[in-house]
Design a protein around this motif. Structure first.
Motif, PDB file in Angstrom:
ATOM      1  N   LEU A  82       4.213  -5.196 -10.861  1.00 24.18           N
ATOM      2  CA  LEU A  82       3.776  -5.124  -9.473  1.00 24.18           C
ATOM      3  C   LEU A  82       4.988  -5.035  -8.547  1.00 24.18           C
ATOM      4  O   LEU A  82       5.035  -5.664  -7.488  1.00 24.18           O
ATOM      5  N   ALA A  83       5.944  -4.220  -8.920  1.00 25.61           N
ATOM      6  CA  ALA A  83       7.148  -4.038  -8.111  1.00 25.61           C
ATOM      7  C   ALA A  83       7.531  -2.559  -8.121  1.00 25.61           C
ATOM      8  O   ALA A  83       7.418  -1.884  -9.144  1.00 25.61           O
ATOM      9  N   LEU A  84       7.982  -2.064  -6.968  1.00 23.51           N
ATOM     10  CA  LEU A  84       8.320  -0.649  -6.817  1.00 23.51           C
ATOM     11  C   LEU A  84       9.729  -0.502  -6.259  1.00 23.51           C
ATOM     12  O   LEU A  84      10.170  -1.292  -5.405  1.00 23.51           O
ATOM     13  N   ASP A  85      10.424   0.514  -6.754  1.00 23.81           N
ATOM     14  CA  ASP A  85      11.701   0.910  -6.159  1.00 23.81           C
ATOM     15  C   ASP A  85      11.401   1.860  -5.010  1.00 23.81           C
ATOM     16  O   ASP A  85      10.612   2.810  -5.155  1.00 23.81           O
ATOM     17  N   VAL A  86      12.020   1.619  -3.866  1.00 24.21           N
ATOM     18  CA  VAL A  86      11.718   2.365  -2.644  1.00 24.21           C
ATOM     19  C   VAL A  86      13.010   2.918  -2.050  1.00 24.21           C
ATOM     20  O   VAL A  86      14.027   2.209  -1.985  1.00 24.21           O
ATOM     21  N   THR A  87      12.941   4.181  -1.623  1.00 22.01           N
ATOM     22  CA  THR A  87      14.055   4.823  -0.931  1.00 22.01           C
ATOM     23  C   THR A  87      13.626   5.124   0.498  1.00 22.01           C
ATOM     24  O   THR A  87      12.565   5.699   0.718  1.00 22.01           O
ATOM     25  N   SER A  88      14.452   4.718   1.463  1.00 19.35           N
ATOM     26  CA  SER A  88      14.148   4.936   2.874  1.00 19.35           C
ATOM     27  C   SER A  88      15.461   5.139   3.626  1.00 19.35           C
ATOM     28  O   SER A  88      16.545   4.986   3.050  1.00 19.35           O
ATOM     29  N   PRO A  89      15.399   5.461   4.918  1.00 14.94           N
ATOM     30  CA  PRO A  89      16.649   5.579   5.685  1.00 14.94           C
ATOM     31  C   PRO A  89      17.478   4.300   5.666  1.00 14.94           C
ATOM     32  O   PRO A  89      18.692   4.343   5.891  1.00 14.94           O
ATOM     33  N   ALA A  90      16.834   3.166   5.391  1.00  9.64           N
ATOM     34  CA  ALA A  90      17.572   1.897   5.313  1.00  9.64           C
ATOM     35  C   ALA A  90      18.309   1.722   3.991  1.00  9.64           C
ATOM     36  O   ALA A  90      19.067   0.773   3.827  1.00  9.64           O
ATOM     37  N   GLY A  91      18.057   2.630   3.036  1.00 17.91           N
ATOM     38  CA  GLY A  91      18.716   2.546   1.745  1.00 17.91           C
ATOM     39  C   GLY A  91      17.734   2.271   0.620  1.00 17.91           C
ATOM     40  O   GLY A  91      16.533   2.516   0.742  1.00 17.91           O
ATOM     41  N   LEU A  92      18.249   1.761  -0.492  1.00 18.36           N
ATOM     42  CA  LEU A  92      17.444   1.456  -1.667  1.00 18.36           C
ATOM     43  C   LEU A  92      16.999   0.003  -1.635  1.00 18.36           C
ATOM     44  O   LEU A  92      17.772  -0.881  -1.244  1.00 18.36           O
ATOM     45  N   GLU A  93      15.765  -0.238  -2.046  1.00 20.05           N
ATOM     46  CA  GLU A  93      15.275  -1.609  -2.129  1.00 20.05           C
ATOM     47  C   GLU A  93      14.222  -1.707  -3.222  1.00 20.05           C
ATOM     48  O   GLU A  93      13.669  -0.705  -3.666  1.00 20.05           O
ATOM     49  N   ARG A  94      13.967  -2.926  -3.623  1.00 16.77           N
ATOM     50  CA  ARG A  94      12.952  -3.204  -4.638  1.00 16.77           C
ATOM     51  C   ARG A  94      11.957  -4.187  -4.031  1.00 16.77           C
ATOM     52  O   ARG A  94      12.336  -5.250  -3.566  1.00 16.77           O
ATOM     53  N   ILE A  95      10.667  -3.773  -4.001  1.00 14.00           N
ATOM     54  CA  ILE A  95       9.643  -4.575  -3.338  1.00 14.00           C
ATOM     55  C   ILE A  95       8.629  -5.037  -4.380  1.00 14.00           C
ATOM     56  O   ILE A  95       7.999  -4.219  -5.055  1.00 14.00           O
ATOM     57  N   GLY A  96       8.467  -6.334  -4.495  1.00 15.84           N
ATOM     58  CA  GLY A  96       7.440  -6.905  -5.345  1.00 15.84           C
ATOM     59  C   GLY A  96       6.228  -7.296  -4.513  1.00 15.84           C
ATOM     60  O   GLY A  96       6.323  -7.487  -3.296  1.00 15.84           O
ATOM     61  N   ALA A  97       5.077  -7.413  -5.148  1.00 10.61           N
ATOM     62  CA  ALA A  97       3.842  -7.726  -4.426  1.00 10.61           C
ATOM     63  C   ALA A  97       2.888  -8.479  -5.331  1.00 10.61           C
ATOM     64  O   ALA A  97       3.039  -8.489  -6.561  1.00 10.61           O
ATOM     65  N   ARG A  98       1.904  -9.109  -4.715  1.00  9.38           N
ATOM     66  CA  ARG A  98       0.825  -9.737  -5.472  1.00  9.38           C
ATOM     67  C   ARG A  98      -0.232  -8.710  -5.849  1.00  9.38           C
ATOM     68  O   ARG A  98      -0.997  -8.910  -6.790  1.00  9.38           O
ATOM     69  N   ALA A  99      -0.290  -7.612  -5.102  1.00  8.20           N
ATOM     70  CA  ALA A  99      -1.227  -6.522  -5.403  1.00  8.20           C
ATOM     71  C   ALA A  99      -0.659  -5.235  -4.842  1.00  8.20           C
ATOM     72  O   ALA A  99       0.009  -5.234  -3.801  1.00  8.20           O
ATOM     73  N   VAL A 100      -0.929  -4.136  -5.530  1.00 12.80           N
ATOM     74  CA  VAL A 100      -0.482  -2.800  -5.105  1.00 12.80           C
ATOM     75  C   VAL A 100      -1.702  -1.906  -4.983  1.00 12.80           C
ATOM     76  O   VAL A 100      -2.545  -1.872  -5.894  1.00 12.80           O
TER      77      VAL A 100
ATOM     78  N   VAL B 171       0.857  -1.188   0.000  1.00  8.91           N
ATOM     79  CA  VAL B 171       0.000   0.000   0.000  1.00  8.91           C
ATOM     80  C   VAL B 171       0.890   1.233   0.000  1.00  8.91           C
ATOM     81  O   VAL B 171       1.779   1.366   0.858  1.00  8.91           O
ATOM     82  N   VAL B 172       0.667   2.144  -0.936  1.00 10.23           N
ATOM     83  CA  VAL B 172       1.479   3.354  -1.028  1.00 10.23           C
ATOM     84  C   VAL B 172       0.643   4.526  -0.513  1.00 10.23           C
ATOM     85  O   VAL B 172      -0.331   4.933  -1.143  1.00 10.23           O
ATOM     86  N   GLY B 173       1.021   5.042   0.645  1.00  4.52           N
ATOM     87  CA  GLY B 173       0.303   6.153   1.267  1.00  4.52           C
ATOM     88  C   GLY B 173      -0.360   5.723   2.557  1.00  4.52           C
ATOM     89  O   GLY B 173      -1.187   4.805   2.558  1.00  4.52           O
ATOM     90  N   ALA B 174       0.004   6.385   3.665  1.00  2.00           N
ATOM     91  CA  ALA B 174      -0.549   6.041   4.981  1.00  2.00           C
ATOM     92  C   ALA B 174      -1.487   7.134   5.465  1.00  2.00           C
ATOM     93  O   ALA B 174      -1.395   7.584   6.604  1.00  2.00           O
TER      94      ALA B 174
END
Length: 417
Positions: free
Chosen positions: A94-112, A9-12
């Motif tokens: 169904l995969a997003l590139d994400v930037t956070s304090p933990a660094g760069l990551e790529r998160i895949g999902a069954r649904a977005v 889920v993108v957006g809290a």
């Protein structure tokens, strides 16, 4: 780092947290929420006023209280809420590139689920001439500034929001801006609105109706605004702060990057009645679809989108390529005449509700739903439509739509402005 979750889920904000809470409680697997702000809760976090329902004891909730409760419900259901995490782009269907304090990551999902909300248009987008001085804020920027730094009463030596302000706009959001300014110890010189009538009460603050701000004056910080009244005469209102309210636009950058079609009226991604977008497995809900709706409306859409996501997961989603797939609605729906927009933008074989907003004030209008020149529904509404609040039309309004019958239009007739 690459990893996968079941639902991303993108957006809290209200929509994203409500969707996450329902999904996690229903056993959807690992549900993760990404929020680019340092705290979850969305716009209500900065709305220190009542009007957000009540708590379990019946006590009225303000915006921050509503936001805290929404976060608690999502966490208690088992969702993971990550703040300071920005989805910067798509790495796959169904995969997003994400930037956070933990660094760069790529998160895949069954649904977005896209629940990125909406923002008010800034000065540049409103084509308001001037020298781009400091002290020109949207309501959201004003509320965040006051929440973080306070106003003149709390920071007498450092005036973040000035001494005297002009508020541009005339709907309930403008009233919220007036309240925030007064709580910060700022004098409100006037509220300026293009509308020909007062929509809400601003107390003792002067209200200029049928007026337009034509220019921002001053360098470094505003010294005033040039105003053209309904009679065409020009005048100047002295101020050192200008607050631009309303005029919402969805935060649709991710939707556009995914190539999702945008609705012409709202500029949010086109969805059907189940909040499915044109991309399989990608859903959208809340004020991303239509800026300016209350938190309760956005949260209700988040829960409805979660139900559709659960159907998608039960059908198999991308983890079961051979599984059944529920197709997105194919009949386009558009608003005509004095109506600004209608959502959802697509209808399927099932009858579903519509959300409609007017371009101007319509007194007890007769709304119509038509397809291929045939009238499907015609009914006078008992209430007045206003341009800052939508009206919900039940599923009976779309009953009889032919999936092969061409576009559907929603219009209005017999109204008085």
């Amino acid at each position: 780092m690459n990893r996968t979750v079941d639902v991303l889920v993108v957006g809290a904000g209200p929509a994203g947290l409500a969707a996450a809470a329902r999904l996690a409680a229903a056993g959807a697997g690992r549900v993760e929420v990404l929020e680019r702000e340092p705290a979850a809760g969305g716009v209500p976090r900065h709305c220190a006023r009542p009007g957000f329902g009540a708590d379990a004891r019946g006590r009225p909730l303000d915006g921050p209280g509503y936001a805290r409760r929404a976060v608690r419900e999502a966490l208690r259901a088992g969702a993971v809420v990550r703040t300071g995490a920005s989805a910067t782009g798509w790495a796959g269907p169904l995969a997003l590139d994400v930037t956070s304090p933990a660094g760069l990551e790529r998160i895949g999902a069954r649904a977005v689920v896209l629940a990125t909300g909406a923002r008010e248009r800034p000065r540049s987008a409103r084509l308001l001439p001037g020298t781009r001085p400091a002290g020109v804020l949207t309501t959201g920027e004003l509320q965040r500034t006051v929440a973080l730094f306070g106003g003149r009463k709390r920071n007498a030596g450092r005036e973040y929001v000035g001494r005297r302000a002009v508020v541009v706009g005339g709907d309930p959001v403008a009233r919220s801006a007036v309240r925030t300014l007064r709580s910060a110890g700022v004098e409100v010189a006037a509220v300026v609105t293009e509308l020909p009538y007062a929509t809400v009460s601003f107390g003792s603050v002067p209200l200029l109706t049928g007026a337009v701000v034509t220019e921002l004056l001053g360098h470094g910080r505003p010294t005033g605004v040039a105003v053209r009244g309904r009679d065409g005469r020009a005048s100047v209102l002295r101020c050192d702060t200008v607050v631009l309210t309303g005029d919402w636009i969805p935060d649709h950058e991710l939707a556009r990057a995914r190539g999702l079609p945008l609705a012409p009226g709202t500029r949010g991604p086109v969805t059907d009645g189940a909040f499915r977008t044109a991309a399989p497995g990608v859903f959208a809900a809340g004020n991303l679809l239509h800026g300016g709706e209350p938190a309760a409306v956005a949260a209700a859409e988040g829960r409805a989108a979660a139900d559709a996501v659960l159907d998608h997961l039960r059908d198999g989603g991308p983890s079961r390529p051979g599984g059944p797939s529920r197709s997105v609605g194919t009949v386009p729906v558009t608003a005509v005449g004095p109506l600004r927009w209608v959502t959802p933008g697509l209808l399927g074989p099932e009858a579903g509700p519509l959300l409609v907003r007017a371009e101007s004030r319509l007194v007890r209008p007769v709304l119509t739903v038509s397809q291929g020149g045939a009238r499907l529904r015609r009914e006078r509404l008992p209430a007045t439509l206003v341009p800052w609040r939508s009206v919900r039309l039940g599923s009976g309004w779309t009953r009889g739509v032919d999936p092969a019958g061409g576009p559907v239009t929603v219009g209005a007739e017999g109204w008085e402005e």
